[in-house]
Design a protein around this motif. Structure first.
Motif, PDB file in Angstrom:
ATOM      1  N   ARG A  52       0.835  -1.205   0.000  1.00 19.92           N
ATOM      2  CA  ARG A  52       0.000   0.000   0.000  1.00 19.92           C
ATOM      3  C   ARG A  52       0.866   1.250   0.000  1.00 19.92           C
ATOM      4  O   ARG A  52       2.062   1.201   0.279  1.00 19.92           O
ATOM      5  N   ASP A  53       0.219   2.361  -0.305  1.00 15.50           N
ATOM      6  CA  ASP A  53       0.782   3.702  -0.159  1.00 15.50           C
ATOM      7  C   ASP A  53       2.226   3.843  -0.634  1.00 15.50           C
ATOM      8  O   ASP A  53       3.142   4.099   0.155  1.00 15.50           O
ATOM      9  N   SER A  54       2.416   3.675  -1.940  1.00 17.70           N
ATOM     10  CA  SER A  54       3.746   3.865  -2.511  1.00 17.70           C
ATOM     11  C   SER A  54       3.613   4.229  -3.986  1.00 17.70           C
ATOM     12  O   SER A  54       2.545   4.118  -4.577  1.00 17.70           O
ATOM     13  N   GLU A  55       4.718   4.672  -4.561  1.00 14.90           N
ATOM     14  CA  GLU A  55       4.795   4.935  -5.988  1.00 14.90           C
ATOM     15  C   GLU A  55       5.794   3.960  -6.588  1.00 14.90           C
ATOM     16  O   GLU A  55       6.848   3.704  -6.008  1.00 14.90           O
ATOM     17  N   VAL A  56       5.445   3.418  -7.753  1.00 10.98           N
ATOM     18  CA  VAL A  56       6.326   2.467  -8.431  1.00 10.98           C
ATOM     19  C   VAL A  56       6.431   2.844  -9.907  1.00 10.98           C
ATOM     20  O   VAL A  56       5.553   3.512 -10.451  1.00 10.98           O
ATOM     21  N   LYS A  57       7.504   2.410 -10.545  1.00  8.98           N
ATOM     22  CA  LYS A  57       7.682   2.625 -11.978  1.00  8.98           C
ATOM     23  C   LYS A  57       6.951   1.505 -12.720  1.00  8.98           C
ATOM     24  O   LYS A  57       7.311   0.330 -12.583  1.00  8.98           O
ATOM     25  N   ALA A  58       5.970   1.873 -13.502  1.00  9.73           N
ATOM     26  CA  ALA A  58       5.179   0.868 -14.231  1.00  9.73           C
ATOM     27  C   ALA A  58       6.066   0.012 -15.125  1.00  9.73           C
ATOM     28  O   ALA A  58       5.818  -1.189 -15.281  1.00  9.73           O
ATOM     29  N   GLY A  59       7.117   0.606 -15.679  1.00 13.37           N
ATOM     30  CA  GLY A  59       8.004  -0.137 -16.553  1.00 13.37           C
ATOM     31  C   GLY A  59       8.808  -1.216 -15.851  1.00 13.37           C
ATOM     32  O   GLY A  59       9.387  -2.087 -16.501  1.00 13.37           O
ATOM     33  N   GLN A  60       8.848  -1.182 -14.538  1.00  8.66           N
ATOM     34  CA  GLN A  60       9.574  -2.180 -13.753  1.00  8.66           C
ATOM     35  C   GLN A  60       8.673  -3.304 -13.258  1.00  8.66           C
ATOM     36  O   GLN A  60       9.150  -4.274 -12.671  1.00  8.66           O
ATOM     37  N   LEU A  61       7.358  -3.170 -13.481  1.00 12.37           N
ATOM     38  CA  LEU A  61       6.422  -4.193 -13.010  1.00 12.37           C
ATOM     39  C   LEU A  61       6.398  -5.381 -13.965  1.00 12.37           C
ATOM     40  O   LEU A  61       6.570  -5.226 -15.175  1.00 12.37           O
ATOM     41  N   ILE A  62       6.157  -6.545 -13.404  1.00 12.18           N
ATOM     42  CA  ILE A  62       6.006  -7.757 -14.202  1.00 12.18           C
ATOM     43  C   ILE A  62       4.542  -8.158 -14.123  1.00 12.18           C
ATOM     44  O   ILE A  62       4.037  -8.527 -13.054  1.00 12.18           O
ATOM     45  N   TYR A  63       3.877  -8.050 -15.251  1.00  8.66           N
ATOM     46  CA  TYR A  63       2.449  -8.348 -15.361  1.00  8.66           C
ATOM     47  C   TYR A  63       2.265  -9.794 -15.812  1.00  8.66           C
ATOM     48  O   TYR A  63       3.207 -10.423 -16.294  1.00  8.66           O
ATOM     49  N   PRO A  64       1.045 -10.319 -15.712  1.00  7.07           N
ATOM     50  CA  PRO A  64       0.807 -11.676 -16.213  1.00  7.07           C
ATOM     51  C   PRO A  64       1.174 -11.791 -17.699  1.00  7.07           C
ATOM     52  O   PRO A  64       1.012 -10.835 -18.466  1.00  7.07           O
ATOM     53  N   THR A  65       1.653 -12.935 -18.088  1.00  2.14           N
ATOM     54  CA  THR A  65       1.999 -13.186 -19.483  1.00  2.14           C
ATOM     55  C   THR A  65       0.794 -12.909 -20.367  1.00  2.14           C
ATOM     56  O   THR A  65      -0.317 -13.338 -20.064  1.00  2.14           O
ATOM     57  N   GLY A  66       1.024 -12.171 -21.425  1.00  6.25           N
ATOM     58  CA  GLY A  66      -0.041 -11.874 -22.373  1.00  6.25           C
ATOM     59  C   GLY A  66      -0.872 -10.653 -22.036  1.00  6.25           C
ATOM     60  O   GLY A  66      -1.781 -10.307 -22.785  1.00  6.25           O
ATOM     61  N   ALA A  67      -0.576  -9.982 -20.931  1.00  7.69           N
ATOM     62  CA  ALA A  67      -1.349  -8.789 -20.557  1.00  7.69           C
ATOM     63  C   ALA A  67      -1.076  -7.683 -21.575  1.00  7.69           C
ATOM     64  O   ALA A  67       0.071  -7.303 -21.789  1.00  7.69           O
ATOM     65  N   ASP A  68      -2.146  -7.196 -22.205  1.00  7.15           N
ATOM     66  CA  ASP A  68      -1.996  -6.099 -23.158  1.00  7.15           C
ATOM     67  C   ASP A  68      -2.137  -4.764 -22.432  1.00  7.15           C
ATOM     68  O   ASP A  68      -2.268  -4.726 -21.199  1.00  7.15           O
ATOM     69  N   ALA A  69      -2.111  -3.669 -23.176  1.00 11.05           N
ATOM     70  CA  ALA A  69      -2.169  -2.336 -22.564  1.00 11.05           C
ATOM     71  C   ALA A  69      -3.450  -2.141 -21.756  1.00 11.05           C
ATOM     72  O   ALA A  69      -3.426  -1.537 -20.679  1.00 11.05           O
ATOM     73  N   THR A  70      -4.560  -2.677 -22.242  1.00 14.76           N
ATOM     74  CA  THR A  70      -5.831  -2.549 -21.521  1.00 14.76           C
ATOM     75  C   THR A  70      -5.789  -3.316 -20.209  1.00 14.76           C
ATOM     76  O   THR A  70      -6.219  -2.816 -19.168  1.00 14.76           O
ATOM     77  N   ALA A  71      -5.257  -4.534 -20.240  1.00 11.38           N
ATOM     78  CA  ALA A  71      -5.150  -5.347 -19.018  1.00 11.38           C
ATOM     79  C   ALA A  71      -4.199  -4.688 -18.021  1.00 11.38           C
ATOM     80  O   ALA A  71      -4.480  -4.652 -16.814  1.00 11.38           O
ATOM     81  N   LYS A  72      -3.088  -4.151 -18.515  1.00  7.02           N
ATOM     82  CA  LYS A  72      -2.128  -3.485 -17.622  1.00  7.02           C
ATOM     83  C   LYS A  72      -2.754  -2.252 -16.982  1.00  7.02           C
ATOM     84  O   LYS A  72      -2.548  -1.988 -15.798  1.00  7.02           O
ATOM     85  N   ALA A  73      -3.554  -1.514 -17.740  1.00  7.42           N
ATOM     86  CA  ALA A  73      -4.237  -0.336 -17.183  1.00  7.42           C
ATOM     87  C   ALA A  73      -5.217  -0.754 -16.092  1.00  7.42           C
ATOM     88  O   ALA A  73      -5.319  -0.094 -15.049  1.00  7.42           O
ATOM     89  N   ALA A  74      -5.918  -1.859 -16.307  1.00  5.48           N
ATOM     90  CA  ALA A  74      -6.859  -2.354 -15.297  1.00  5.48           C
ATOM     91  C   ALA A  74      -6.118  -2.813 -14.046  1.00  5.48           C
ATOM     92  O   ALA A  74      -6.556  -2.567 -12.915  1.00  5.48           O
TER      93      ALA A  74
END
Length: 87
Positions: A52-74
Protein backbone atom coordinates in the motif's frame (compact mmCIF):
# COMPACT_ATOMS: atom_id res chain seq x y z
CA UNK A 1 9.41 -15.26 -9.24
CA UNK A 2 11.06 -11.94 -9.93
CA UNK A 3 10.99 -8.72 -7.99
CA UNK A 4 8.36 -6.41 -9.45
CA UNK A 5 5.83 -9.17 -10.11
CA UNK A 6 2.26 -8.06 -9.48
CA UNK A 7 0.65 -10.46 -7.01
CA UNK A 8 -2.86 -11.57 -6.18
CA UNK A 9 -3.92 -13.03 -2.85
CA UNK A 10 -5.61 -16.43 -2.64
CA UNK A 11 -8.88 -16.07 -0.75
CA UNK A 12 -8.75 -19.58 0.74
CA UNK A 13 -5.22 -19.41 2.17
CA UNK A 14 -4.24 -15.74 2.26
CA UNK A 15 -1.06 -16.59 0.34
CA UNK A 16 0.24 -14.31 -2.40
CA UNK A 17 0.88 -15.68 -5.89
CA UNK A 18 1.56 -14.04 -9.25
CA UNK A 19 -1.58 -12.35 -10.54
CA UNK A 20 -3.78 -14.63 -12.66
CA UNK A 21 -6.22 -12.68 -14.82
CA UNK A 22 -9.53 -14.46 -15.21
CA UNK A 23 -9.12 -16.60 -12.09
CA UNK A 24 -11.83 -16.82 -9.45
CA UNK A 25 -9.77 -17.65 -6.37
CA UNK A 26 -8.69 -14.13 -5.41
CA UNK A 27 -5.48 -14.22 -7.43
CA UNK A 28 -7.18 -12.20 -10.19
CA UNK A 29 -7.26 -9.06 -8.02
CA UNK A 30 -4.05 -7.03 -7.64
CA UNK A 31 -3.01 -7.21 -3.98
CA UNK A 32 0.73 -6.47 -3.82
CA UNK A 33 4.02 -6.19 -5.67
CA UNK A 34 6.90 -8.52 -4.91
CA UNK A 35 9.86 -6.50 -3.62
CA UNK A 36 12.50 -9.21 -3.82
CA UNK A 37 13.00 -12.35 -5.87
CA UNK A 38 11.67 -15.65 -4.57
CA UNK A 39 12.59 -19.11 -5.86
CA UNK A 40 9.74 -21.09 -7.35
CA UNK A 41 8.74 -24.42 -5.90
CA UNK A 42 6.48 -26.11 -3.42
CA UNK A 43 8.08 -24.48 -0.38
CA UNK A 44 6.54 -21.26 0.96
CA UNK A 45 8.92 -18.32 1.31
CA UNK A 46 8.62 -15.14 3.36
CA UNK A 47 9.47 -12.08 1.31
CA UNK A 48 8.98 -8.31 1.41
CA UNK A 49 5.96 -6.99 -0.46
CA UNK A 50 4.69 -3.57 -1.43
CA UNK A 51 1.11 -3.63 -0.13
CA UNK A 52 0.00 0.00 0.00
CA UNK A 53 0.78 3.70 -0.16
CA UNK A 54 3.75 3.87 -2.51
CA UNK A 55 4.79 4.94 -5.99
CA UNK A 56 6.33 2.47 -8.43
CA UNK A 57 7.68 2.62 -11.98
CA UNK A 58 5.18 0.87 -14.23
CA UNK A 59 8.00 -0.14 -16.55
CA UNK A 60 9.57 -2.18 -13.75
CA UNK A 61 6.42 -4.19 -13.01
CA UNK A 62 6.01 -7.76 -14.20
CA UNK A 63 2.45 -8.35 -15.36
CA UNK A 64 0.81 -11.68 -16.21
CA UNK A 65 2.00 -13.19 -19.48
CA UNK A 66 -0.04 -11.87 -22.37
CA UNK A 67 -1.35 -8.79 -20.56
CA UNK A 68 -2.00 -6.10 -23.16
CA UNK A 69 -2.17 -2.34 -22.56
CA UNK A 70 -5.83 -2.55 -21.52
CA UNK A 71 -5.15 -5.35 -19.02
CA UNK A 72 -2.13 -3.49 -17.62
CA UNK A 73 -4.24 -0.34 -17.18
CA UNK A 74 -6.86 -2.35 -15.30
CA UNK A 75 -4.17 -3.91 -13.09
CA UNK A 76 -2.67 -0.48 -12.41
CA UNK A 77 -6.15 0.79 -11.48
CA UNK A 78 -6.46 -2.11 -9.03
CA UNK A 79 -3.10 -1.23 -7.51
CA UNK A 80 -4.23 2.40 -7.21
CA UNK A 81 -7.12 1.23 -5.01
CA UNK A 82 -4.42 0.03 -2.59
CA UNK A 83 -2.62 3.36 -2.76
CA UNK A 84 0.08 1.95 -5.04
CA UNK A 85 0.51 4.54 -7.78
CA UNK A 86 2.21 3.57 -11.03
CA UNK A 87 4.19 6.20 -12.91
Amino acid sequence: ILSGTVLGKLTATGKFIPLVTGAGDGSQTPAAILYEDVPTGAVDHKRTLTLRDSEVKAGQLIYPTGADATAKAAINAGLALLGIITR
